[in-house]
Design a protein around this motif. Structure first.
Motif, short mmCIF file in Angstrom:
data_model
loop_
_atom_site.label_atom_id
_atom_site.label_comp_id
_atom_site.label_asym_id
_atom_site.label_seq_id
_atom_site.Cartn_x
_atom_site.Cartn_y
_atom_site.Cartn_z
N ASP A 55 0.86 -1.18 0.00
CA ASP A 55 0.00 0.00 0.00
C ASP A 55 0.90 1.23 0.00
N PHE A 62 1.41 3.73 1.85
CA PHE A 62 2.06 4.19 3.07
C PHE A 62 3.10 3.20 3.58
N LEU A 65 2.57 0.26 4.90
CA LEU A 65 2.16 -0.39 6.14
C LEU A 65 1.92 -1.88 5.95
N ARG A 66 1.47 -2.26 4.74
CA ARG A 66 1.19 -3.67 4.48
C ARG A 66 1.86 -4.05 3.18
N PHE A 74 6.16 10.26 5.25
CA PHE A 74 5.73 9.28 6.24
C PHE A 74 6.62 8.04 6.18
N ARG A 75 6.93 7.60 4.99
CA ARG A 75 7.78 6.41 4.84
C ARG A 75 9.18 6.67 5.37
N THR A 131 -7.73 7.44 -0.38
CA THR A 131 -6.43 6.87 -0.03
C THR A 131 -6.09 7.14 1.43
N MET A 132 -6.37 8.36 1.90
CA MET A 132 -6.05 8.71 3.28
C MET A 132 -6.93 7.93 4.27
N ALA A 169 -8.00 5.03 3.98
CA ALA A 169 -7.58 3.65 4.07
C ALA A 169 -6.17 3.54 4.63
N ALA A 170 -5.61 4.69 5.07
CA ALA A 170 -4.19 4.70 5.42
C ALA A 170 -3.92 4.14 6.82
N GLY A 171 -4.97 3.69 7.51
CA GLY A 171 -4.75 3.03 8.79
C GLY A 171 -4.02 3.90 9.80
N ARG A 172 -2.95 3.38 10.36
CA ARG A 172 -2.32 4.11 11.46
C ARG A 172 -1.46 5.27 10.99
N ALA A 173 -1.39 5.53 9.71
CA ALA A 173 -0.66 6.71 9.25
C ALA A 173 -1.41 7.97 9.66
N MET A 207 -1.32 13.59 11.00
CA MET A 207 -0.57 12.38 10.64
C MET A 207 0.41 11.96 11.72
N PRO A 246 5.86 5.06 10.01
CA PRO A 246 5.26 3.73 10.20
C PRO A 246 5.37 3.21 11.64
N ASN A 270 -5.02 -2.91 0.46
CA ASN A 270 -5.47 -2.46 1.78
C ASN A 270 -6.36 -3.47 2.49
N GLY A 306 -6.97 -4.00 6.37
CA GLY A 306 -6.52 -2.79 7.07
C GLY A 306 -7.67 -2.21 7.84
#
Lengths: 293, 378
Positions: free
Chosen positions: A44, A46, A48-49, B8-9, B26-27, B29-33, B245, B249, B375, B378
């Motif tokens: 993904d 970011f 993360l996965r 972020f990466r 997209t944001m 679905a970005a989970g813990r970001a 944000m 990670p 995703n 997620g």
């Protein structure tokens, strides 16, 4: 008498090589390794996965009709840019090599475009050929030719080829001029005494003697068309209209940076890397044999 | 969006990032970001009255069950700008812009007959002619409530009404009534220069037109097809929102840092801040209170047409439907480009509108499936 320099011990020579090796490692091998790793993953945006998918990214890329479209575009684009840039540069260099008044000024002016950044070059051409604000673009439309490179794929391709080739002419010009000047006058004079006309002299004497330069420039120009034309395409057409001007390198950018499909984009980079390695190998093995040094 | 993701990466994401509306899916679905705004405010003990926000603004950045994920900020919508001078020349009423597409086409024919080389054009072809169009006509852009209810949404852009509209645009282009002005904001330049008599564009273009146009112009709501039941309702927004944000990670932030972000959001939500932003930039007032404040100050009497975008957002009673709340699709940046590419190929005459929309739908669905897979879980 020749003097040979031999290092005593092994430390110093390796030390002297170290900076070059470090640069190659950091700026080539490391990113290339990352690209290969990324190309077998699906991740993904970011990070993360991620999931190991083997060669699936490659299969998808090669089965994608849009990828084949980009391959075709790149072939047309690179061949046209190289041919145009080399042809124009050779023509100009032959003219500038003659004894004319103010040759120095012409030479300087011809070298200038090389200093222009790709994006700036693209904007210059945009101001010439934009259908509603460009000088030439408006003239074409006024003359009844429906010029709109934002809608017509063939026109868009012609424009990016023109702009990319223009930028490379200067570089080729310098090398051709240097090549021409290193041809011994005596050879030409001998040919002239034998009764060869200028055109015949050019094709039988000058051109073969220029072939090392030409060969070198073909390699450089193809590499340029493959990799360094991103800025021009980005600023002029953005790969459009439709996908008419999307080359391989531009597609890597679109899929990776814009669409955040890192796996697919990395797979394309790896393919591109393989193509370039193959191309260079073929060029050096086969073309070089027919070159007179 | 790309820069924020790269940061972020690299474990150096900013506390707050301003993200355009297309990146919302997209944001989300970005989970813990991402730190959801509702969570952020609760933990920091800061209250913001989101009910005061205009529904289409609030809803675009909230989950399907109404929890706020991002802080709405600069919001715009699409409107029609038209040259009153050109309308006069063509014998049209300069104070009345046609409400429906058939009338607009008729007006364009009159403009063309009066010698206008470019009767109408559009900026943001996908956002305005596909996304806004679908919302106004209460048509789904995608299943699962335009993607609000799940990642398994599928595009529905090849419906007959949308195909008819795109085919009309193609036909009008052939007839010389419509000019394709390029992707994204490329069409913007065609109106202030006086080249095109009508331009469908972002309401945020107002400031530039004020500065550059050397003719009398007006603002109007986007047209609709009168035979589509239920039309017209509210349009949707464009623009951007603020997202909080995490640093990277594997790195979070301290409670004090989150508190500071929450306080900043509270400042933004103050009506006078929103009102000032609205009057100085041409973006929308995002809250009702700010809108009322600006109205009470007499701003709209002094600047006729500045309230059109807000009235259009509230058209249909200010309630949004599943189809007019917004769009929540992953990889939407790519999908927008796909739709633009297929439209361009239709404008070039390589395919008709039905093929264009079918192709766009199937290519876009591939992007959606890819995103869903990335995703999953997620």
């Amino acid at each position: 008498m020749r003097r040979r320099v031999i290092f005593r011990g092994k430390v110093l020579p390796y030390l002297l090589l170290a900076p070059q090796i470090a640069v190659t490692l950091v700026f080539f091998f490391w990113p290339a390794g990352q690209a290969i790793r990324q190309s077998v993953l699906r991740e993904d945006p970011f990070g993360l996965r991620s999931e190991f998918v083997g060669l699936e990214n490659f299969r998808e890329v090669l089965a994608d009709p849009l990828y084949l479209n980009a391959v075709w575009n790149t072939a047309v684009f690179s061949a046209a840019v190289a041919a145009l840039a080399l042809g124009a540069a050779l023509f100009l260099a032959v003219l500038a090599d003659k004894q004319i008044r103010g040759a120095g000024a012409y030479k300087t002016l011809l070298i200038w475009p090389y200093a222009v950044a790709p994006a700036v070059a693209a904007v210059l051409w945009l101001f010439l050929f934009h259908p509603s604000i460009g000088l030439v673009g408006r003239a074409l439309n006024a003359a009844g030719i429906a010029w709109d490179y934002k809608l017509n794929g063939a026109q868009a391709m012609a424009l990016v080829i023109l702009a990319s080739a223009w930028k490379q002419v200067s570089y080729n010009f310098i090398f051709f001029l240097a090549g021409l000047q290193s041809i011994p006058r005596s050879v030409l004079e001998a040919a002239a005494m034998d009764g060869a006309r200028p055109a015949y002299r050019f094709w039988t004497v000058v051109f073969p003697l220029l072939s090392p330069t030409t060969f070198f420039l073909v390699v450089v120009n193809l590499t340029y068309a493959f990799f360094d034309t991103f800025g021009v395409i980005h600023a002029l057409t953005g790969g459009g209209p439709g996908k008419a001007t999307e080359t391989l390198i531009y597609k890597v950018y679109v899929d990776g940076v814009q669409n955040l499909n890192l796996g697919g984009s990395a797979a394309q980079s790896v393919i591109l890397m393989a193509i370039v390695i193959a191309l260079t190998a073929v060029q050096f093995r086969h073309v070089e044999r027919r070159v007179h040094y | 969006m790309v820069a924020a993701i790269a940061a972020f990466r690299a474990n150096s994401a900013p506390h707050v990032v301003q993200m355009f509306e297309v990146g919302t899916g997209t944001m989300m679905a970005a989970g813990r970001a991402v730190k959801p705004v509702h969570e952020l405010l609760r933990e920091a003990g800061v209250e913001i009255d989101f009910d005061d926000y205009l529904a289409p603004v609030r809803g675009y950045y909230a989950t399907a069950d109404g929890r706020q994920m991002a802080m709405p900020f600069n919001s715009s919508t699409a409107v029609a700008f038209y040259s009153k001078d050109a309308f006069r020349r063509a014998g049209l009423d300069p104070e009345r812009f046609p409400e429906t597409w058939p009338e607009v086409a008729e007006a364009a024919r009159r403009l063309k007959a009066a010698g206008v080389a470019c009767p109408m054009s559009t900026a943001w072809p996908t956002w305005i002619q596909i996304e806004q169009f679908s919302a106004i006509h209460d048509l789904p852009l995608a299943t699962r409530a335009n993607g609000f209810e799940g990642l398994d949404a599928e595009l529905r852009i090849n419906n007959p009404t949308l195909v008819r509209h795109v085919q009309n645009l193609v036909d009008w282009q052939r007839e010389g009534l419509f000019r394709y002005g390029g992707r994204d904001a490329a069409g913007d330049a065609l109106f202030p220069s006086g080249e095109c008599a009508v331009l469908f564009a972002s309401s945020g273009l107002r400031a530039r037109i004020l500065r550059e146009a050397r003719f009398e112009w007006g603002v109007a709501m986007l047209p609709y097809y009168p035979d589509v039941p239920g039309a017209p309702i509210n349009s949707i927004i464009g623009g951007a929102a603020f997202w909080a944000m995490n640093r990277g990670p594997n790195q979070g932030r301290s409670a004090e840092e989150w508190r500071a972000v929450a306080e900043f959001f509270r400042y933004l939500a103050r009506p006078e801040v929103a009102a000032r932003w609205h009057t100085e930039t041409g973006f929308l007032p995002v809250t009702r209170t700010a809108f009322e404040q600006v109205r009470a100050s007499g701003y709209y009497e002094r600047n006729p047409g500045a309230d059109i975008p807000i009235r259009q957002l509230l058209r249909g009673g200010g309630r949004t439907t599943e189809n007019s709340r917004g769009i929540r699709l992953g990889g939407f940046v790519e999908i927008r480009n796909i739709i633009q590419e297929e439209m361009e190929r239709a404008f070039q005459g390589q395919q008709d509108a039905r093929q264009a929309m079918d192709n766009a739908a199937s290519r876009g669905n591939q992007v959606l499936r890819n995103f869903e897979r990335q995703n999953r879980g997620g």
